[in-house]
Design a protein around this motif. Structure first.
Motif, PDB file in Angstrom:
ATOM      1  N   ILE A  22       3.087  26.644 -36.052  1.00 12.29           N
ATOM      2  CA  ILE A  22       2.163  26.694 -37.191  1.00 12.29           C
ATOM      3  C   ILE A  22       1.871  28.155 -37.487  1.00 12.29           C
ATOM      4  N   ILE A  23       2.063  28.560 -38.739  1.00 16.21           N
ATOM      5  CA  ILE A  23       1.856  29.938 -39.168  1.00 16.21           C
ATOM      6  C   ILE A  23       0.669  29.975 -40.123  1.00 16.21           C
ATOM      7  N   THR A  24      -0.352  30.737 -39.757  1.00 20.03           N
ATOM      8  CA  THR A  24      -1.514  30.901 -40.631  1.00 20.03           C
ATOM      9  C   THR A  24      -1.510  32.322 -41.169  1.00 20.03           C
ATOM     10  N   LYS A  25      -1.457  32.443 -42.483  1.00 24.92           N
ATOM     11  CA  LYS A  25      -1.431  33.741 -43.164  1.00 24.92           C
ATOM     12  C   LYS A  25      -2.807  34.024 -43.750  1.00 24.92           C
ATOM     13  N   VAL A  26      -3.330  35.237 -43.498  1.00 28.30           N
ATOM     14  CA  VAL A  26      -4.633  35.612 -44.013  1.00 28.30           C
ATOM     15  C   VAL A  26      -4.549  37.045 -44.528  1.00 28.30           C
ATOM     16  N   ALA A  27      -5.204  37.324 -45.655  1.00 26.10           N
ATOM     17  CA  ALA A  27      -5.254  38.670 -46.222  1.00 26.10           C
ATOM     18  C   ALA A  27      -6.557  39.340 -45.809  1.00 26.10           C
ATOM     19  N   VAL A  28      -6.461  40.595 -45.365  1.00 26.07           N
ATOM     20  CA  VAL A  28      -7.628  41.317 -44.872  1.00 26.07           C
ATOM     21  C   VAL A  28      -7.580  42.776 -45.316  1.00 26.07           C
ATOM     22  N   GLY A  29      -8.790  43.362 -45.453  1.00 32.22           N
ATOM     23  CA  GLY A  29      -8.914  44.798 -45.583  1.00 32.22           C
ATOM     24  C   GLY A  29      -8.714  45.353 -46.982  1.00 32.22           C
ATOM     25  N   PRO A  30      -9.019  46.641 -47.140  1.00 35.23           N
ATOM     26  CA  PRO A  30      -8.978  47.283 -48.455  1.00 35.23           C
ATOM     27  C   PRO A  30      -7.579  47.465 -49.011  1.00 35.23           C
ATOM     28  N   MET A  31      -6.536  47.329 -48.177  1.00 29.63           N
ATOM     29  CA  MET A  31      -5.167  47.470 -48.661  1.00 29.63           C
ATOM     30  C   MET A  31      -4.437  46.131 -48.736  1.00 29.63           C
ATOM     31  N   ASP A  32      -5.219  45.039 -48.754  1.00 30.05           N
ATOM     32  CA  ASP A  32      -4.634  43.697 -48.894  1.00 30.05           C
ATOM     33  C   ASP A  32      -3.519  43.443 -47.881  1.00 30.05           C
ATOM     34  N   ASN A  33      -3.807  43.724 -46.636  1.00 34.13           N
ATOM     35  CA  ASN A  33      -2.815  43.466 -45.591  1.00 34.13           C
ATOM     36  C   ASN A  33      -2.718  41.983 -45.276  1.00 34.13           C
ATOM     37  N   ASN A  34      -1.515  41.559 -44.958  1.00 31.75           N
ATOM     38  CA  ASN A  34      -1.317  40.222 -44.426  1.00 31.75           C
ATOM     39  C   ASN A  34      -1.318  40.265 -42.901  1.00 31.75           C
ATOM     40  N   ALA A  35      -2.034  39.339 -42.297  1.00 32.42           N
ATOM     41  CA  ALA A  35      -1.980  39.115 -40.854  1.00 32.42           C
ATOM     42  C   ALA A  35      -1.542  37.673 -40.641  1.00 32.42           C
ATOM     43  N   TYR A  36      -0.799  37.433 -39.566  1.00 32.90           N
ATOM     44  CA  TYR A  36      -0.230  36.111 -39.315  1.00 32.90           C
ATOM     45  C   TYR A  36      -0.583  35.658 -37.905  1.00 32.90           C
ATOM     46  N   VAL A  37      -1.243  34.513 -37.808  1.00 30.06           N
ATOM     47  CA  VAL A  37      -1.518  33.894 -36.519  1.00 30.06           C
ATOM     48  C   VAL A  37      -0.509  32.768 -36.325  1.00 30.06           C
ATOM     49  N   LEU A  38       0.282  32.882 -35.267  1.00 26.72           N
ATOM     50  CA  LEU A  38       1.319  31.902 -34.959  1.00 26.72           C
ATOM     51  C   LEU A  38       0.867  31.056 -33.773  1.00 26.72           C
ATOM     52  N   ARG A  39       0.967  29.736 -33.914  1.00 21.81           N
ATOM     53  CA  ARG A  39       0.549  28.813 -32.858  1.00 21.81           C
ATOM     54  C   ARG A  39       1.712  27.930 -32.443  1.00 21.81           C
ATOM     55  N   CYS A  40       2.006  27.918 -31.147  1.00 20.31           N
ATOM     56  CA  CYS A  40       2.997  26.997 -30.592  1.00 20.31           C
ATOM     57  C   CYS A  40       2.396  25.600 -30.550  1.00 20.31           C
ATOM     58  N   ARG A  41       3.035  24.652 -31.202  1.00 19.13           N
ATOM     59  CA  ARG A  41       2.497  23.287 -31.238  1.00 19.13           C
ATOM     60  C   ARG A  41       2.467  22.655 -29.852  1.00 19.13           C
ATOM     61  N   ALA A  42       3.449  22.962 -29.021  1.00 19.53           N
ATOM     62  CA  ALA A  42       3.561  22.288 -27.721  1.00 19.53           C
ATOM     63  C   ALA A  42       2.500  22.749 -26.735  1.00 19.53           C
ATOM     64  N   THR A  43       2.079  24.013 -26.832  1.00 24.62           N
ATOM     65  CA  THR A  43       1.191  24.575 -25.811  1.00 24.62           C
ATOM     66  C   THR A  43      -0.128  25.098 -26.357  1.00 24.62           C
ATOM     67  N   ASP A  44      -0.221  25.244 -27.678  1.00 26.97           N
ATOM     68  CA  ASP A  44      -1.375  25.845 -28.348  1.00 26.97           C
ATOM     69  C   ASP A  44      -1.532  27.339 -28.064  1.00 26.97           C
ATOM     70  N   GLN A  45      -0.573  27.970 -27.398  1.00 28.97           N
ATOM     71  CA  GLN A  45      -0.623  29.423 -27.262  1.00 28.97           C
ATOM     72  C   GLN A  45      -0.405  30.077 -28.629  1.00 28.97           C
ATOM     73  N   GLN A  46      -1.045  31.238 -28.811  1.00 30.33           N
ATOM     74  CA  GLN A  46      -1.017  31.888 -30.106  1.00 30.33           C
ATOM     75  C   GLN A  46      -0.615  33.361 -29.992  1.00 30.33           C
ATOM     76  N   LEU A  47      -0.022  33.851 -31.081  1.00 32.82           N
ATOM     77  CA  LEU A  47       0.367  35.251 -31.209  1.00 32.82           C
ATOM     78  C   LEU A  47      -0.077  35.732 -32.581  1.00 32.82           C
ATOM     79  N   LEU A  48      -0.625  36.943 -32.642  1.00 38.33           N
ATOM     80  CA  LEU A  48      -1.029  37.550 -33.905  1.00 38.33           C
ATOM     81  C   LEU A  48      -0.050  38.653 -34.272  1.00 38.33           C
ATOM     82  N   ILE A  49       0.403  38.641 -35.503  1.00 33.29           N
ATOM     83  CA  ILE A  49       1.222  39.729 -36.023  1.00 33.29           C
ATOM     84  C   ILE A  49       0.360  40.583 -36.937  1.00 33.29           C
TER      85      ILE A  49
END
Length: 218
Positions: A22-49
């Motif tokens: 599962i990939i969650t995309k969110v825009a943040v900050g004054p330069m409209d940056n994209n950040a991505y939270v990635l979640r493994c469905r099998a384990t619920d572990q997450q990684l932020l890009i």
């Protein structure tokens, strides 16, 4: 609702649900940056890009399940403004390209080389080193076993062209060559592209314009 990848600062994140990720995309900050939270469905572990900005917003998206790691795609300051606070709150492991790590003020736990693998839960991402926007920029490729690949390109590839090389002809040539050989030449047209700012695209959408980009020089 179907995922569109169109997000605005202060708005609702958009969620792309794949078979195992599962990939969650969110825009943040004054330069409209994209950040991505990635979640493994099998384990619920997450990684932020890219912990780009607004740590409270990013931590809200992460939620109570915690964060295994944070990857910073490159050393430019708009991509790590929230990194210290996010890591402090979650204890996440930090990753960055070897040649950009010195420019990131939060210590990098894992120095990433071309074709290195980053794993969380049962998810594997492959790094692609792309030189030109910065010396150590990395893109991250997820090869979905149930569909087409997905690539997180930082500021190296956008709809309409490669990242800014500040009128440096050698840097532009390097970046376009790396994007061509390490992304376009090895991944199919269906590959979904998640950039560091703005809307998503696909390699198939951008591929017909590679010659045009080279001729215009940016």
């Amino acid at each position: 609702m179907a995922y569109t990848g169109e997000v605005t600062v202060g708005g609702t994140p958009d969620v792309h649900e794949l078979g195992e990720l599962i990939i969650t995309k969110v825009a943040v900050g004054p330069m409209d940056n994209n950040a991505y939270v990635l979640r493994c469905r099998a384990t619920d572990q997450q990684l932020l890009i890219d912990a780009a900005s607004e740590p409270a917003t990013l931590l809200e998206v992460v939620g109570d399940d915690g964060l295994a790691g944070v990857v910073t795609t490159h050393r430019h300051g708009d991509h790590w403004q929230a990194l210290g606070e996010v890591v402090g709150a979650t204890g996440a492991r930090t990753y960055a390209g070897r040649l950009d790590a010195e420019g990131i003020p939060v210590p990098t736990d894992v120095l990433v080389e071309d074709e290195d693998t980053i794993t969380f839960g049962r998810i594997r991402l492959t790094a692609r080193h792309l030189v030109g926007h910065t010396p150590g920029s990395i893109a991250l490729v997820y090869d979905d076993p149930h569909g087409h690949p997905h690539v997180f390109t930082g500021d190296c590839l956008f709809p309409g062209g490669v990242g800014n090389t500040h009128h440096d002809a050698a840097a532009f040539t390097s970046l376009l060559n790396d994007v061509t050989t390490r992304l376009f030449d090895v991944l199919p047209d269906e590959t979904w592209v998640y950039p560091g700012h703005g809307k998503d695209t696909s390699l198939g959408t951008e591929r017909p314009h590679l010659k045009e980009w080279r001729e215009r020089g940016w």
